[in-house]
Each structure stands twice: as C-alpha cells, then as structure tokens.
Design a protein around this motif. Structure first.
Motif, PDB file in Angstrom:
ATOM      1  N   GLU A  33       0.842  -1.197   0.000  1.00 55.95           N
ATOM      2  CA  GLU A  33       0.000   0.000   0.000  1.00 55.95           C
ATOM      3  C   GLU A  33       0.879   1.251   0.000  1.00 55.95           C
ATOM      4  O   GLU A  33       1.851   1.350   0.743  1.00 55.95           O
ATOM      5  N   THR A  48       0.358   5.454   0.445  1.00 52.33           N
ATOM      6  CA  THR A  48      -0.625   6.444   0.868  1.00 52.33           C
ATOM      7  C   THR A  48       0.022   7.832   0.865  1.00 52.33           C
ATOM      8  O   THR A  48       1.249   7.978   0.983  1.00 52.33           O
ATOM      9  N   ASP A  77      -4.756   6.783  -1.714  1.00 55.07           N
ATOM     10  CA  ASP A  77      -4.545   5.389  -1.293  1.00 55.07           C
ATOM     11  C   ASP A  77      -4.393   4.515  -2.542  1.00 55.07           C
ATOM     12  O   ASP A  77      -5.237   4.547  -3.435  1.00 55.07           O
ATOM     13  N   THR A 120      -3.420   0.424  -3.437  1.00 60.73           N
ATOM     14  CA  THR A 120      -3.164  -0.903  -2.873  1.00 60.73           C
ATOM     15  C   THR A 120      -3.245  -1.944  -3.995  1.00 60.73           C
ATOM     16  O   THR A 120      -3.757  -1.680  -5.100  1.00 60.73           O
ATOM     17  N   ASN A 146      -6.235   2.898  -7.270  1.00 60.05           N
ATOM     18  CA  ASN A 146      -5.865   4.011  -6.382  1.00 60.05           C
ATOM     19  C   ASN A 146      -7.047   4.964  -6.304  1.00 60.05           C
ATOM     20  O   ASN A 146      -7.841   5.104  -7.254  1.00 60.05           O
TER      21      ASN A 146
END
Length: 596
Positions: free
Chosen positions: A182, A184, A210, A212, A221
């Motif tokens: 991940e 961020t 975000d 992942t 995203n």
C-alpha cells in the motif's frame, strides 16, 4: 594466565576454581569490591574539598573572560580630560550655563534616567531607559502585540507519504491477498482564527491518496477529499468581547493578559517613567543651585581670606614698629592660614560632600555631580558656572488651587488609578470563571471521491475534485458541549482574590492622597520658612558687615583687641555664606512645591 598453585600476578585477584562464579561468596566479594571503590572515590572527593588542587578548576573554570562584542560601546565615549584638583596646572575656561540650558542638556543626554541616590555603577537591573516603554510593548510574553497575537489567523499545512507492506495469514484481513502493498499520501491545509467574542472559526481541506494491490477494491488508487467549515462559540464561560479583551482567549483564573491589561501595564510604565523624569529634572535644578551656592560660598571665603591677609600685614607692620607683639602676629597668621584652608575646601570639596544644599561641598564636587546628571564627562577643560541668579522675591501660592492640582495631576495618583482600573477589569474577568463552560459547536463538511484527483470529471468517481463539486456528499453536526468542575472552587477563589486586590488598591489610593496632601503642606511650610530665614540672614549679613567695619576702625585707633577683629571677620564670612545658603534653600523649596 597462571595455573593452579602458581603465584598470583601482582595487582590481580586470585579466585579459587572450586567456587563457582554464581555462588553467594562471589556476590559478597563483588559487593566488597564495589564498596571499596566507592569509599576510595569518596575519600578522594573529600580530600579535594579540603584543598586538593584541581588543574581544570584553577586554570579554566575560574578564569576571567572578557566578551568580544560586535560593536564596542566604549568607542562612542569621548576622551576625558584629567579632573580638576587644587594643584592642577592645565588651563580651565568658564562655561556660563543657564538653568534652562542645563535641563535641555539633561533631557538630551538621558538615554538612561540617572538615579542620584544610587552610588554603585553596577545597577543595570534598576536603570530606567528610554527603551523601556518600547520593550514593554514588544514583550513577546506580556506586551500589547503579544496580547493581539492571540487573535492572529493560524495557517497550517502538511503533506505526508507512506509505504506499507504486510503479510497476512488470512486472505480476509489482507484484502484478498496474502501480501498487502500500500502507498498512501495525506495532504492537509487549514486556516483558523480566534474572534473577539471568544469563538473560533476554521476552514480545512484534506485529500487522502490510497493505492493498494487488493483485488476487492473498486479502483487501484483513490483520492478522498473534503472541505470543512467549523465554528465553536462559548456561550457562558469565555464568552464576550469584554472578557476576551481583558483576559485573553487563553486565560486561566488569576492569569489575565488581554490587550486591555497589556495597555494598562504600558500606562503604568509610562507613569513610572514620567515620575523618574520629574525626579531627574528636580535633581538637576537642585544640583544647579547647589553649584551656585558653592561659588558664592567660595567668594565669601576668598573675601575672608583676603581680609585675614590684610589684617596679618597690618599686624606684621605694627610688629616691626613695636605696636604689636609676636602673639598677635601669630594669631593673625593663624587666622589667615585657617581662612586659606576653608578656601581650598570650598573649591575642591570632598568625595562625599555636596549631596544636599545644606552640606558644604566644594565647587569641583558640585560640578561633577551636575555633570553626572547632565550626562557629561567628569572633565572636559571647562568649568560650569551658573549664569542665572536665584530670585529672592516672595512667591505666593494659593493652597486650594495647589491641592486641587496635586490631587489631579500627581503621577503617583494617576498610576494608582490605573492599578485600580486593572484590578476592576481582573474582577470582571474572574467573575466569568464562575460560570459553566457551555460551547456551541457547528460543523459542515463536503466530500468528494474518485480514482483521479482532477481528470475524468464526466465519469462517476472519475475525479475527486469534480465529485467534490457535483456530488451530494455533505456532512454536518450541531450541538452543545458542557463542562464544569463540581463546586467550582477555583472560580469562587479567583473572584474573592480579585475583590481583595481591588479593596487593597483602593485603600492604597486613599492613603496616597493623604500622603500627597501632607507632602504639599510640608512644601508650603518650607517655602515660608526659607523665605523668612533668607530675610533674616540678609539683615544678619548687613549687621555683620557694619560690625566688622566698626571693629576694624576701633582697632586701628587701638580701642579694641585683635581678637575682636578676627572674630568679626569670621562672623561676617559666616553671615555671607548663610545668606546665600538660605537664598538657594528658598529656590529649592519653590521647586519642591511645584513638584508636590
């Protein structure tokens, strides 16, 4: 290492192999070693306290250092001439100076307000300067600008990126994968401001990114953004423009530092500065007339010295003709040398004389004191000579107008009134803390969500900012928040403390009024006394001169002894000196009455 049974190495401890290191004997041995080391260090420390030399302490720690300044303040000081003494040979020119000129010089050179009652130059914490008012206003802890800074708008922003990599034993907790990766990013920006009513308003924006590898997410995203407006307004404790201007938005019971309190503190410092300037000018005028008196006292003693010299010459001439004996010549010579000593003391004075008009300080001492008050060097090749003559006419003052002016314009009363005003405001602020803390809270938030920050506004959730504008994701909250200590002992104590402080300052004000009226009455009495004594001393002076002339005439024809002539000369000198002293006392009394 020596083997078993071998001689131990000097300085080492031999341990028997039969006893393991974990035994109680080993622990006790370690304790004894530690105790011995501690006792040895303690003995050495005590020895040093008893006088053991320490090279660092004597060579470095106690070494006197001189700071290297960026700008040497002594470079601005002009060179000083040697001070005047009785045996000085350098020429000196008179500097005629009026009282107005002395006051002008004193005000021009008084960056530091000089206090003549302090004799030590090491008094930096007691000095008052022209910078003090500006220092109070710019004090970042309690000044006016510091009080206003509590209402400044506050801007804050942050941008934080983060990488997470985790492995899970359960696909559910991993979002459908065993290894979750991940990325961020969090961007926040806000601006908030405290308002005069005690409330706080804020505008915020936040965007959260975000990304992942979870297969169950809609987008690879995402961007989650929102704008938020918030209002928090006290309704009871902490509410109101008056309270926040007095106590400030971050006040606690007994600790008030609002803009109005800071302004009153500045007014108090202004009053203190004004009082010190008044004292300085009073001392300048007093020293000016003191210097005038020393010149007149010197003139009187010079006249007495010349008269004694003339008498000595007359007696010496009579001695040569046999009309006088050697005892009379020695008496006349003694009178002359005594008068010469008085002239020398009247010219030079002593290091501690000349502090008041009633003492007999010399010209040099009085001039140095006046120079110190004027901010001049002790000597510059000139000798100040007062050019003004003290008025000797009677000055009449009206008591009613004088007491009215004193009770209206005295800086001490104005300062105490400002103190009372501050206590009244503190009492008003303290009563606010008797209330409960009840705040109104309101908040509105608008959200946007998308897999891109700005692009693809025509697609659903294609742009976070586009969704922020077009979508209907709105959040809000309204409510009240209450908090209060049960019994509120601190609030009631703060009010009682403020009431007692206010009562104390009012009592001090009343006592200060009585003190000022008594001071003014004493000044009235002193003016009348000084004027009456000056008239009496004038008549005494006239009588002493007439007596001296009569005695001298009788001595020339042989009707009186020499002792009567010498005594008449001494009394005539004292009468001259006392007359000028009473004239100066009278002018100083008038100055003190104006000051009172």
């Amino acid at each position: 290492m020596p083997g078993v049974g071998a001689a131990p190495v000097p300085g080492t401890l031999r341990v028997q192999e039969a006893i393991p290191l974990t035994s109680s004997f080993s622990k006790r041995l370690y304790h004894l070693i530690a105790l011995g080391a501690l006792m040895t260090a303690s003995c050495r420390s005590n020895d040093c306290q008893l006088g053991c030399p320490d090279a660092y302490y004597h060579a470095v720690a106690t070494q006197v250092e001189y700071p290297q300044l960026e700008c040497d303040p002594s470079a601005a000081q002009p060179g000083q001439a040697p001070p005047q003494t009785l045996r000085s040979e350098q020429p000196v020119t008179d500097w005629p100076m009026t009282l107005d000129e002395a006051i002008h010089i004193a005000l021009s050179n008084s960056t530091v307000i000089r206090q003549t009652n302090l004799q030590t130059p090491l008094r930096s914490t007691l000095d008052s300067t022209i910078y003090d008012i500006a220092l109070d206003q710019t004090d970042p802890r309690a000044g006016q600008q510091a009080a206003l800074a509590a209402f400044d708008a506050q801007f804050a922003t942050s941008m934080i990126f983060m990488r997470n990599e985790r492995t899970f034993n359960n696909l559910f907790f991993g979002g459908g994968v065993a290894g979750l990766r991940e990325n961020t990013g969090d961007f926040d920006m806000s601006i908030s401001k405290r308002v005069a009513t005690g409330g706080q308003v804020a505008l915020r924006h936040s965007t959260f990114f975000d990304e992942t590898n979870s297969p169950i997410n809609r987008f690879h995203n995402t961007y989650d953004s929102y704008f938020e407006a918030e209002l928090r307004q006290p309704l009871l404790q902490g509410a109101g423009i008056a309270f926040n201007r007095i106590a400030g938005p971050n006040a606690t019971p007994g600790n008030y530092n609002g803009i109005m309190i800071a302004r009153v503190n500045t007014d108090l410092r202004l009053a203190e500065f004004e009082a010190q300037v008044i004292d300085l000018l009073s001392e300048v005028e007093r020293s000016y007339w003191q210097l005038y008196f020393t010149y007149r006292d010197l003139d009187a003693k010079i006249a007495a010295r010349d008269a004694a010299l003339q008498t000595w010459r007359v007696v010496n001439a009579k001695l040569e003709t046999g009309a006088a004996d050697r005892e009379q010549e020695a008496l006349a010579r003694q009178q002359y040398h005594g008068a010469q000593a008085l002239v020398e003391n009247a010219l030079s004075g002593t290091a501690t004389s000349g502090l008041t008009v009633s003492t007999s300080g010399g010209v040099y001492t009085a001039e140095r004191r006046l120079r110190r008050l004027l901010g001049l060097t002790a000597s510059d090749g000139r000798r100040i000579r007062p050019a003004d003559e003290p008025p000797i006419g009677e000055a009449v003052f009206d008591w009613d107008s004088a007491i009215a002016d004193a009770l209206t314009h005295r800086v001490e009363l104005r300062s105490q009134k400002w103190t009372i005003k501050r206590r009244e405001m503190e009492l008003l602020a303290a009563r606010n803390f008797e209330r409960m803390r009840l705040d109104f809270i309101g908040q509105f938030r608008r959200r946007g969500f998308g897999d891109d920050l700005f692009g693809r506004v025509d697609e659903e959730n294609g742009s976070s900012f586009g969704d922020l504008i077009t979508s209907d994701l709105q959040e809000w909250q309204l409510g009240l928040q209450l908090s209060t200590p049960i019994g509120n002992r601190i609030g009631h104590t703060a009010v009682r403390h403020a009431e007692l402080q206010l009562a104390r300052e009012r009592a001090i004000y009343q006592d200060r009024e009585l003190e000022i009226s008594d001071n003014l009455a004493a000044a009235f009495v002193e003016v009348d006394r000084a004027y009456t004594v000056s008239r009496t001393n004038f008549n005494r002076r006239v009588a002493a001169r007439e007596r001296l002339a009569a005695v001298r005439d009788k001595y020339e024809v042989g009707n009186v002894l020499l002792e009567f002539v010498l005594e008449a000369q001494r009394q005539a000198t004292e009468a001259d000196s006392e007359f000028y002293r009473s004239v100066v006392d009278y002018n100083v009394a008038i100055m003190n009455l104006h000051k009172a």
